[in-house]
Scaffold this motif. Structure first.
Motif, PDB file in Angstrom:
ATOM      1  N   SER A  43     -15.341   4.842 -29.890  1.00 40.51           N
ATOM      2  CA  SER A  43     -14.910   3.445 -30.025  1.00 40.51           C
ATOM      3  C   SER A  43     -16.121   2.529 -30.203  1.00 40.51           C
ATOM      4  O   SER A  43     -16.059   1.530 -30.926  1.00 40.51           O
ATOM      5  CB  SER A  43     -14.097   3.005 -28.807  1.00 40.51           C
ATOM      6  OG  SER A  43     -12.897   3.750 -28.738  1.00 40.51           O
ATOM      7  N   ASP A 149      -8.231   3.849 -34.222  1.00 40.09           N
ATOM      8  CA  ASP A 149      -8.804   4.372 -32.979  1.00 40.09           C
ATOM      9  C   ASP A 149      -7.743   5.093 -32.150  1.00 40.09           C
ATOM     10  O   ASP A 149      -6.818   4.460 -31.635  1.00 40.09           O
ATOM     11  CB  ASP A 149      -9.436   3.228 -32.174  1.00 40.09           C
ATOM     12  CG  ASP A 149     -10.434   3.757 -31.144  1.00 40.09           C
ATOM     13  OD1 ASP A 149     -10.628   4.989 -31.050  1.00 40.09           O
ATOM     14  OD2 ASP A 149     -11.031   2.922 -30.425  1.00 40.09           O
ATOM     15  N   GLU A 150      -7.870   6.409 -32.037  1.00 36.20           N
ATOM     16  CA  GLU A 150      -6.988   7.248 -31.206  1.00 36.20           C
ATOM     17  C   GLU A 150      -5.502   6.949 -31.443  1.00 36.20           C
ATOM     18  O   GLU A 150      -4.783   6.597 -30.494  1.00 36.20           O
ATOM     19  CB  GLU A 150      -7.302   7.017 -29.716  1.00 36.20           C
ATOM     20  CG  GLU A 150      -8.758   7.250 -29.341  1.00 36.20           C
ATOM     21  CD  GLU A 150      -9.073   8.685 -28.935  1.00 36.20           C
ATOM     22  OE1 GLU A 150      -8.173   9.542 -29.042  1.00 36.20           O
ATOM     23  OE2 GLU A 150     -10.222   8.933 -28.540  1.00 36.20           O
TER      24      GLU A 150
HETATM   25 MG   LIG Z   1     -12.301   5.380 -27.586  1.00 38.61          MG
END
Ligand SMILES: [Mg+2]
Ligand SMILES: Nc1ncnc2c1ncn2[C@@H]1O[C@H](COP(=O)(O)OP(=O)(O)O)[C@@H](O)[C@H]1O
Length: 206
Positions: A43, A149-150
């Motif tokens: 991140s 992100d994820e």
């Molecule tokens: Mg992350």
């Protein structure tokens, strides 16, 4: 268009490097999986690419990148707006006529397997539907750089599977797509894997 990093490294505190010596070029037309254990700095690297965080070392250069889109692990929509509204909005905002925007948005709903929930309000979508809608909306805005992100971190395996199955549909010749993930199935749905573990402090010692 490209995003280039050279000798990039980041540490939030002195000498606690998350990653170092990252030299890489991202171009449109394929999806990059950014992998690494939880806490490895995925991140953080995305925030550096987005210009939110200044890297502690190295250089970032954006060539022809004017717009950046995000999809986060928690789908974020407007509770009472329908699925089609979410995907039409970027088209309308870009100046497209309503009927054309409807057509383009409908095509994207098809691409992300959301045709059946076209007129359902966001608050009534399942987790997998909501996340696929975020991908469809991101594709509609067609940013130069798309950071995901994820996308499956909050989903159970079966639901993650339906998201992973359509993930590659965000690929576009006009967008650089980077997906941070520790889901192996998500990684496998991408074209290229950039593993941050190879740039961790430990990798330099070994
Ligand atoms: Mg992350
Ligand atoms: N703003 C911040 N200030 C200090 N430490 C941070 C900050 N953001 C993240 N970290 C720490 O940096 C490490 C990497 O975090 P992160 O980039 O979120 O990793 P990942 O996304 O791979 O799980 C973690 O140990 C996290 O606690």
């Amino acid at each position: 268009m490209r995003v280039e990093v050279s000798n990039l490294g980041h540490a939030y505190s002195r000498d606690a490097w998350l990653f170092q010596g990252l030299t890489y070029t991202f171009t449109p037309g394929q999806i990059y999986a950014l992998t690494g254990a939880s806490g490895s700095g995925k991140s953080t690297l995305m925030a550096i690419l987005a210009g939110w965080t200044a890297p502690a070392a190295g250089r970032l250069s954006m060539v022809g990148v004017d717009s950046i889109g995000w999809v986060f692990q928690n789908p974020y929509g407007v509770a009472k707006r329908t699925a089609i509204d979410h995907v039409m909005f970027p088209f309308v905002a870009s100046g497209m006529r309503a009927d054309e925007a409807d057509e383009s948005a409908s095509e994207l709903l098809r691409r992300f397997n959301l045709r059946d929930v076209r007129d359902r309000q966001f608050r009534h979508l399942s987790g997998g539907e909501a996340q696929r809608l975020m991908l469809a909306r991101a594709a509609a805005s067609s940013p130069d750089l798309l950071l995901v992100d994820e996308p499956t971190a909050q989903l159970d395996r079966a639901t993650a599977h339906v998201v992973n199955a359509v993930l590659s549909n965000v690929t576009s010749s006009r967008t650089i797509v980077i997906v941070a993930t520790h889901d192996e199935e998500t990684r496998d749905a991408c074209d290229v894997n950039l593993d941050l573990a190879q740039y961790s402090a430990r990798a330099f010692i070994e």
